[in-house]
Design a protein around this motif. Structure first.
Motif, PDB file in Angstrom:
ATOM      1  N   TYR A 152      28.538  16.536  71.904  1.00 20.45           N
ATOM      2  CA  TYR A 152      28.404  15.091  71.655  1.00 20.45           C
ATOM      3  C   TYR A 152      29.669  14.349  72.069  1.00 20.45           C
ATOM      4  CZ  TYR A 152      28.064  10.708  69.049  1.00 20.45           C
ATOM      5  OH  TYR A 152      28.066   9.381  68.686  1.00 20.45           O
ATOM      6  N   LEU A 153      30.832  14.890  71.673  1.00 21.86           N
ATOM      7  CA  LEU A 153      32.098  14.225  71.990  1.00 21.86           C
ATOM      8  C   LEU A 153      32.375  14.226  73.501  1.00 21.86           C
ATOM      9  CD1 LEU A 153      34.382  15.579  69.105  1.00 21.86           C
ATOM     10  CD2 LEU A 153      33.342  13.309  69.318  1.00 21.86           C
ATOM     11  N   ILE A 154      32.042  15.344  74.165  1.00 21.63           N
ATOM     12  CA  ILE A 154      32.274  15.421  75.613  1.00 21.63           C
ATOM     13  C   ILE A 154      31.378  14.431  76.350  1.00 21.63           C
ATOM     14  CG2 ILE A 154      32.046  16.896  77.645  1.00 21.63           C
ATOM     15  CD1 ILE A 154      32.868  19.259  75.890  1.00 21.63           C
ATOM     16  N   ARG A 155      30.097  14.345  75.950  1.00 20.58           N
ATOM     17  CA  ARG A 155      29.181  13.415  76.604  1.00 20.58           C
ATOM     18  C   ARG A 155      29.605  11.971  76.371  1.00 20.58           C
ATOM     19  NH1 ARG A 155      23.034  15.579  76.076  1.00 20.58           N
ATOM     20  NH2 ARG A 155      22.769  13.740  77.378  1.00 20.58           N
ATOM     21  N   ARG A 156      30.093  11.674  75.158  1.00 21.09           N
ATOM     22  CA  ARG A 156      30.591  10.320  74.889  1.00 21.09           C
ATOM     23  C   ARG A 156      31.833  10.028  75.726  1.00 21.09           C
ATOM     24  NH1 ARG A 156      29.116   7.418  70.355  1.00 21.09           N
ATOM     25  NH2 ARG A 156      30.538   5.884  71.286  1.00 21.09           N
ATOM     26  N   SER A 157      32.681  11.028  75.896  1.00 14.88           N
ATOM     27  CA  SER A 157      33.887  10.845  76.704  1.00 14.88           C
ATOM     28  C   SER A 157      33.527  10.583  78.162  1.00 14.88           C
ATOM     29  CB  SER A 157      34.784  12.083  76.595  1.00 14.88           C
ATOM     30  OG  SER A 157      35.194  12.293  75.255  1.00 14.88           O
ATOM     31  N   ILE A 158      32.531  11.326  78.668  1.00 14.75           N
ATOM     32  CA  ILE A 158      32.090  11.119  80.047  1.00 14.75           C
ATOM     33  C   ILE A 158      31.520   9.713  80.220  1.00 14.75           C
ATOM     34  CG2 ILE A 158      30.386  11.839  81.769  1.00 14.75           C
ATOM     35  CD1 ILE A 158      30.688  14.683  80.714  1.00 14.75           C
ATOM     36  N   GLN A 159      30.711   9.284  79.256  1.00 17.20           N
ATOM     37  CA  GLN A 159      30.139   7.935  79.314  1.00 17.20           C
ATOM     38  C   GLN A 159      31.228   6.876  79.296  1.00 17.20           C
ATOM     39  OE1 GLN A 159      27.506   7.072  76.059  1.00 17.20           O
ATOM     40  NE2 GLN A 159      26.857   5.111  76.880  1.00 17.20           N
ATOM     41  N   SER A 160      32.220   7.064  78.434  1.00 18.77           N
ATOM     42  CA  SER A 160      33.323   6.105  78.343  1.00 18.77           C
ATOM     43  C   SER A 160      34.153   6.104  79.623  1.00 18.77           C
ATOM     44  CB  SER A 160      34.203   6.460  77.146  1.00 18.77           C
ATOM     45  OG  SER A 160      35.325   5.611  77.074  1.00 18.77           O
ATOM     46  N   PHE A 161      34.337   7.285  80.210  1.00 18.03           N
ATOM     47  CA  PHE A 161      35.125   7.395  81.441  1.00 18.03           C
ATOM     48  C   PHE A 161      34.476   6.608  82.576  1.00 18.03           C
ATOM     49  CE2 PHE A 161      35.633   9.598  85.524  1.00 18.03           C
ATOM     50  CZ  PHE A 161      36.997   9.466  85.707  1.00 18.03           C
ATOM     51  N   PHE A 162      33.164   6.774  82.753  1.00 18.32           N
ATOM     52  CA  PHE A 162      32.482   6.091  83.853  1.00 18.32           C
ATOM     53  C   PHE A 162      32.386   4.585  83.613  1.00 18.32           C
ATOM     54  CE2 PHE A 162      30.726  10.367  84.852  1.00 18.32           C
ATOM     55  CZ  PHE A 162      31.140  10.421  86.168  1.00 18.32           C
ATOM     56  N   LYS A 163      32.380   4.176  82.360  1.00 17.91           N
ATOM     57  CA  LYS A 163      32.361   2.744  82.067  1.00 17.91           C
ATOM     58  C   LYS A 163      33.672   2.078  82.452  1.00 17.91           C
ATOM     59  CE  LYS A 163      28.927   2.302  78.363  1.00 17.91           C
ATOM     60  NZ  LYS A 163      28.715   1.937  76.932  1.00 17.91           N
ATOM     61  N   ARG A 164      34.764   2.819  82.344  1.00 15.79           N
ATOM     62  CA  ARG A 164      36.091   2.242  82.596  1.00 15.79           C
ATOM     63  C   ARG A 164      36.537   2.386  84.044  1.00 15.79           C
ATOM     64  NH1 ARG A 164      39.461   4.509  77.300  1.00 15.79           N
ATOM     65  NH2 ARG A 164      38.148   3.496  75.715  1.00 15.79           N
ATOM     66  N   THR A 165      35.805   3.156  84.838  1.00 16.34           N
ATOM     67  CA  THR A 165      36.207   3.381  86.227  1.00 16.34           C
ATOM     68  C   THR A 165      35.177   2.791  87.180  1.00 16.34           C
ATOM     69  OG1 THR A 165      35.116   5.550  86.231  1.00 16.34           O
ATOM     70  CG2 THR A 165      37.458   5.486  85.661  1.00 16.34           C
ATOM     71  N   ASP A 166      35.606   2.514  88.390  1.00 11.31           N
ATOM     72  CA  ASP A 166      34.705   1.996  89.415  1.00 11.31           C
ATOM     73  C   ASP A 166      35.077   2.531  90.796  1.00 11.31           C
ATOM     74  OD1 ASP A 166      37.078   0.706  89.658  1.00 11.31           O
ATOM     75  OD2 ASP A 166      36.263  -1.331  89.707  1.00 11.31           O
ATOM     76  N   PHE A 167      35.506   3.806  90.854  1.00 17.31           N
ATOM     77  CA  PHE A 167      35.903   4.375  92.132  1.00 17.31           C
ATOM     78  C   PHE A 167      34.696   4.737  92.993  1.00 17.31           C
ATOM     79  CE2 PHE A 167      35.769   7.714  88.962  1.00 17.31           C
ATOM     80  CZ  PHE A 167      35.061   8.735  89.584  1.00 17.31           C
ATOM     81  N   ILE A 168      33.497   4.828  92.379  1.00 15.86           N
ATOM     82  CA  ILE A 168      32.260   5.001  93.135  1.00 15.86           C
ATOM     83  C   ILE A 168      31.256   3.978  92.618  1.00 15.86           C
ATOM     84  CG2 ILE A 168      32.596   7.434  93.695  1.00 15.86           C
ATOM     85  CD1 ILE A 168      30.859   8.176  91.352  1.00 15.86           C
ATOM     86  N   ASP A 169      30.201   3.730  93.411  1.00 17.76           N
ATOM     87  CA  ASP A 169      29.258   2.691  93.008  1.00 17.76           C
ATOM     88  C   ASP A 169      28.482   3.125  91.766  1.00 17.76           C
ATOM     89  OD1 ASP A 169      26.583   3.964  93.836  1.00 17.76           O
ATOM     90  OD2 ASP A 169      27.731   4.076  95.696  1.00 17.76           O
ATOM     91  N   GLU A 170      27.857   2.144  91.132  1.00 21.68           N
ATOM     92  CA  GLU A 170      27.221   2.359  89.829  1.00 21.68           C
ATOM     93  C   GLU A 170      26.111   3.396  89.876  1.00 21.68           C
ATOM     94  OE1 GLU A 170      25.072  -0.270  86.283  1.00 21.68           O
ATOM     95  OE2 GLU A 170      25.795  -1.227  88.125  1.00 21.68           O
ATOM     96  N   LYS A 171      25.286   3.365  90.945  1.00 19.24           N
ATOM     97  CA  LYS A 171      24.175   4.303  91.035  1.00 19.24           C
ATOM     98  C   LYS A 171      24.672   5.742  91.106  1.00 19.24           C
ATOM     99  CE  LYS A 171      20.754   3.296  93.732  1.00 19.24           C
ATOM    100  NZ  LYS A 171      19.971   2.901  94.920  1.00 19.24           N
TER     101      LYS A 171
ATOM    102  N   THR B 218      24.157   8.862  88.380  1.00 15.11           N
ATOM    103  CA  THR B 218      23.628  10.153  88.830  1.00 15.11           C
ATOM    104  C   THR B 218      24.562  11.288  88.439  1.00 15.11           C
ATOM    105  OG1 THR B 218      22.584   9.065  90.723  1.00 15.11           O
ATOM    106  CG2 THR B 218      22.850  11.449  90.836  1.00 15.11           C
ATOM    107  N   LEU B 219      25.865  11.105  88.693  1.00 12.61           N
ATOM    108  CA  LEU B 219      26.842  12.131  88.352  1.00 12.61           C
ATOM    109  C   LEU B 219      26.920  12.340  86.848  1.00 12.61           C
ATOM    110  CD1 LEU B 219      28.974  14.048  89.424  1.00 12.61           C
ATOM    111  CD2 LEU B 219      30.637  12.193  89.329  1.00 12.61           C
ATOM    112  N   GLN B 220      26.833  11.257  86.085  1.00 10.32           N
ATOM    113  CA  GLN B 220      26.862  11.361  84.626  1.00 10.32           C
ATOM    114  C   GLN B 220      25.662  12.145  84.119  1.00 10.32           C
ATOM    115  OE1 GLN B 220      27.245   7.600  82.603  1.00 10.32           O
ATOM    116  NE2 GLN B 220      26.584   8.442  80.648  1.00 10.32           N
TER     117      GLN B 220
END
Length: 293
Positions: free
Chosen positions: A36-55, A59-61
């Motif tokens: 649960y904590l790892i998945r939340r961390s991944i979600q938070s990481f992608f929300k704060r970054t924009d090095f690749i497009d949203e789609k 997909t990676l998440q």
């Protein structure tokens, strides 16, 4: 006959399983919280970054979440089997090899699904949110790309879950751009010169009203505006002359652009009184036979 009533043996069995179950339950709770904590961390990481497009981020998440879940589940099962049956799982895995165990269990299909899921991500075939056709049979929007399964939401609302290894072909309607192709079949009695003139005027209207849907270059000019491709058939199914209009649109608005272009074309053809093709079916009269007296 006193085997099951012997107090010492019963106590030993209960102590063994109580100890094992306690460790299994503890590990289960730890894995659940950690996942649960790892998945939340991944979600938070992608929300704060924009090095690749949203789609691609979604997909990676989705793929990472699937990988974490499968890894935690597989590890928990292996640990549980080792605890309950007093098996040294580490020695077994080291001696036989993980790959040999998987093949020995007849799980080739699982390996195929896993490899296909990795290839979907690596080869950039599809992303979460894309509208696709799977195996020329199923159409819908990608909701999840897992290591084993691909989940597609059909237009009717049904959720299609298909093993990655069963996917033989994918048609992706959301790869950068889409071409609107509208075919118009008119009667043989219509003058082709007049039809070409009307269709060109229709294209001017399409470019004016649907300019926001067209694919643009860096200078802001349409890559391929709506235009008359030409007469695509002299005798379309023995019904009339077929003409084709094309235009390059952004992939995300393709369906809207296609519907709107159909509406504009149909209305203009009606206003011009152009006779569209009609399919006639001639049925010979049935002969009536009178029974002889």
């Amino acid at each position: 006959m006193d085997f099951f009533t012997n107090a010492e043996i019963w106590t030993w069995v209960m102590d063994l399983y109580s100890y094992s179950l306690t460790r299994i339950i503890t590990l289960g709770i730890i894995l659940y919280v950690a996942t649960y904590l790892i998945r939340r961390s991944i979600q938070s990481f992608f929300k704060r970054t924009d090095f690749i497009d949203e789609k691609k981020e979604k997909t990676l998440q989705s793929m990472l979440n699937s990988t974490i879940s499968y890894t935690a589940t597989f590890g928990f099962i292996i640990y549980t089997v080792g605890q309950l049956f007093s098996i040294d799982v580490g020695s077994v895995l080291a001696g036989a090899g993980v790959l040999g165990i998987i093949i020995g269990l007849g799980a080739q299909s699982i390996v195929r699904d896993l490899l296909s899921g990795i290839f979907f991500l690596y080869e950039n075939q599809l992303h979460k949110g894309d509208f696709i056709a799977v195996n020329d049979k199923f159409y819908g929007t990608v909701e999840e790309i897992g290591l084993r399964f691909l989940k597609v939401r059909e237009w009717s609302g049904k959720l299609l879950t298909i093993s990655n290894g069963q996917v033989t072909s994918i048609q992706n309607y959301n790869i950068d751009h889409m071409r609107v192709i509208e075919k118009v079949t008119v009667s043989f009695s219509e003058n082709p010169k007049r039809i070409f003139s009307v269709l060109e005027e229709i294209c001017d209207t399409l470019n004016e009203q649907l300019d926001g849907y067209l694919k643009k270059d860096l200078a802001g000019n349409p890559v391929q505006a709506f235009q008359v491709y030409g007469m695509s058939s002299l005798n379309q199914e023995h019904r009339g002359y077929e003409y084709t209009i094309i235009g390059l649109t952004e992939d995300l608005v393709y369906w809207t652009a296609s519907k709107e272009s159909k509406r504009i074309i149909a209305q203009r053809m009606y206003d011009e009184g152009i006779q569209m093709s009609l399919q006639h079916l001639d049925i010979p009269p049935r002969s009536v036979q009178h029974d002889e007296a």
